[in-house]
Scaffold this motif. Sequence first.
Motif, PDB file in Angstrom:
ATOM      1  N   GLN A   3      -8.609  -4.149 -10.409  1.00 34.01           N
ATOM      2  CA  GLN A   3      -7.840  -4.320  -9.181  1.00 34.01           C
ATOM      3  C   GLN A   3      -6.500  -4.966  -9.470  1.00 34.01           C
ATOM      4  O   GLN A   3      -5.498  -4.646  -8.837  1.00 34.01           O
ATOM      5  CB  GLN A   3      -8.629  -5.171  -8.190  1.00 34.01           C
ATOM      6  N   GLU A   6      -4.206  -2.321 -10.792  1.00 31.08           N
ATOM      7  CA  GLU A   6      -3.785  -1.436  -9.708  1.00 31.08           C
ATOM      8  C   GLU A   6      -2.727  -2.110  -8.858  1.00 31.08           C
ATOM      9  O   GLU A   6      -1.796  -1.476  -8.373  1.00 31.08           O
ATOM     10  CB  GLU A   6      -5.007  -1.075  -8.860  1.00 31.08           C
ATOM     11  N   ARG A   7      -2.852  -3.424  -8.665  1.00 31.56           N
ATOM     12  CA  ARG A   7      -1.880  -4.129  -7.849  1.00 31.56           C
ATOM     13  C   ARG A   7      -0.534  -4.208  -8.541  1.00 31.56           C
ATOM     14  O   ARG A   7       0.519  -4.128  -7.914  1.00 31.56           O
ATOM     15  CB  ARG A   7      -2.413  -5.539  -7.543  1.00 31.56           C
ATOM     16  N   GLU A 180      -0.789   2.182   1.632  1.00 32.87           N
ATOM     17  CA  GLU A 180      -1.912   2.200   0.697  1.00 32.87           C
ATOM     18  C   GLU A 180      -2.548   0.815   0.585  1.00 32.87           C
ATOM     19  O   GLU A 180      -3.779   0.698   0.546  1.00 32.87           O
ATOM     20  CB  GLU A 180      -1.431   2.673  -0.676  1.00 32.87           C
ATOM     21  N   ARG A 181      -1.712  -0.219   0.523  1.00 29.97           N
ATOM     22  CA  ARG A 181      -2.263  -1.578   0.464  1.00 29.97           C
ATOM     23  C   ARG A 181      -3.059  -1.901   1.724  1.00 29.97           C
ATOM     24  O   ARG A 181      -4.131  -2.509   1.664  1.00 29.97           O
ATOM     25  CB  ARG A 181      -1.142  -2.591   0.273  1.00 29.97           C
ATOM     26  N   GLU A 183      -4.558   0.244   3.715  1.00 30.50           N
ATOM     27  CA  GLU A 183      -5.799   1.019   3.704  1.00 30.50           C
ATOM     28  C   GLU A 183      -6.814   0.425   2.739  1.00 30.50           C
ATOM     29  O   GLU A 183      -8.013   0.369   3.039  1.00 30.50           O
ATOM     30  CB  GLU A 183      -5.495   2.471   3.340  1.00 30.50           C
ATOM     31  N   ARG A 184      -6.338  -0.033   1.561  1.00 28.57           N
ATOM     32  CA  ARG A 184      -7.276  -0.654   0.611  1.00 28.57           C
ATOM     33  C   ARG A 184      -7.854  -1.937   1.182  1.00 28.57           C
ATOM     34  O   ARG A 184      -9.052  -2.211   1.019  1.00 28.57           O
ATOM     35  CB  ARG A 184      -6.564  -0.928  -0.717  1.00 28.57           C
TER      36      ARG A 184
END
Length: 407
Positions: A3, A6-7, A180-181, A183-184
Amino acid sequence: MEQQRERLGPPWRRWVERTGRGPAWRSALLVAVLQQVGSGWAAQAQSGRAALDWPARLLLLLGPALLVVRHRHPVAVAYGVSAVTLVYIGAGFPYGPVFAGLAVACFAAVIAGHRRAAWGAVGLLWAGHLLIGHWLYRWLPPAGDGPAPWGQELAITAWVLAILAVSELVRLRREQWSRERTERAAAARRRADEERLRIARELHDVLAHSISVINVQAGVGLALLDTDPEQARTALTTIKTASKEALGEVRQVLDTLRTPGAAPRAPAPGLDRLPELVEQAAATGLSVDTGTRGRARPLPPGADLAAFRILQEALTNVVRHSGSRTARILLTWQPGALELRVDDDGPATGSPAGGSGNGLAGMRERAAALGGTIEAGPRPDGGFRMIARLPLEAAPPAPPAPLQEDS
């Protein structure tokens, strides 16, 4: 760690995201150095322009100085840097990286959501340059300068459009990353809520059944303590067994909660433990007859656990809310589903059982999680019936077998 990677993302993405949050003075200093050094080199190649004296150096510092506050005042900075750049060009100083400051200012304005301000600032510079190059040049330095060539105007126009295009592209990408952030984060919250609901449902099913058994046996023990000590001892033994089993299952659920993703120390209960449910119900005075129809086959772990918990909760509800001392369980194995039916002859006692009232809702949630249904309600001839249908993987149809019952 995954994670975190990904960030962070690729370096260019991190740089773009930091442009709206990092210290503004660093990029402003970089632009100032670029304009000072680059304009010095440009002055050597453009002998026809005005000398790069101290007013020119001051203007080359004033634009980057405004960039320091571009995050707080993006609109004012965009127009301010455009005006400073226009004064620099109007004074006849050499062309060079003087446009870098305006590019950063417009970039910040677009990122902050002020697209019209960015377009206006760039349009002001383009119109002013066109006016200076083809009309005001007669009265502006350097002396004897002629009109600007149209090829140069085309280059300035292309540069202006490039600034706006890049700014809009970055804005769209930032909006996409923001979505996207979001939604995650929403997906993570949804998974956490589902996990909390699963644990709460599991604890409810474990505790409700065991405490119901303990409650009934405690009443029996108290009633027979003086008249029938041996029967009271049996009730206390049942309480001890039920509490031990409840503690073990609660500990298993809590271990899973403390170490997410770890394999459970004990297998999850399934229909193979149905005889234990029948014995526990018998200890409370409830006689349970079980029967099957169709060809039994192994169940997926999730469906096996759901079937066990649904039957457990159904028997618990009979013990709590029904005056009947008998119940019947029928398992019907169909080609693509398993049907669980629990009947009791009632009548309903109507007495509070100390429960939370979430038992039937929990059963419906378990069934719905597998795509199944729960039907529960009074029977026309009296009593109560619960029917659960759990879909299974399609299997070759098997001829129904005659009803076999055992108690």
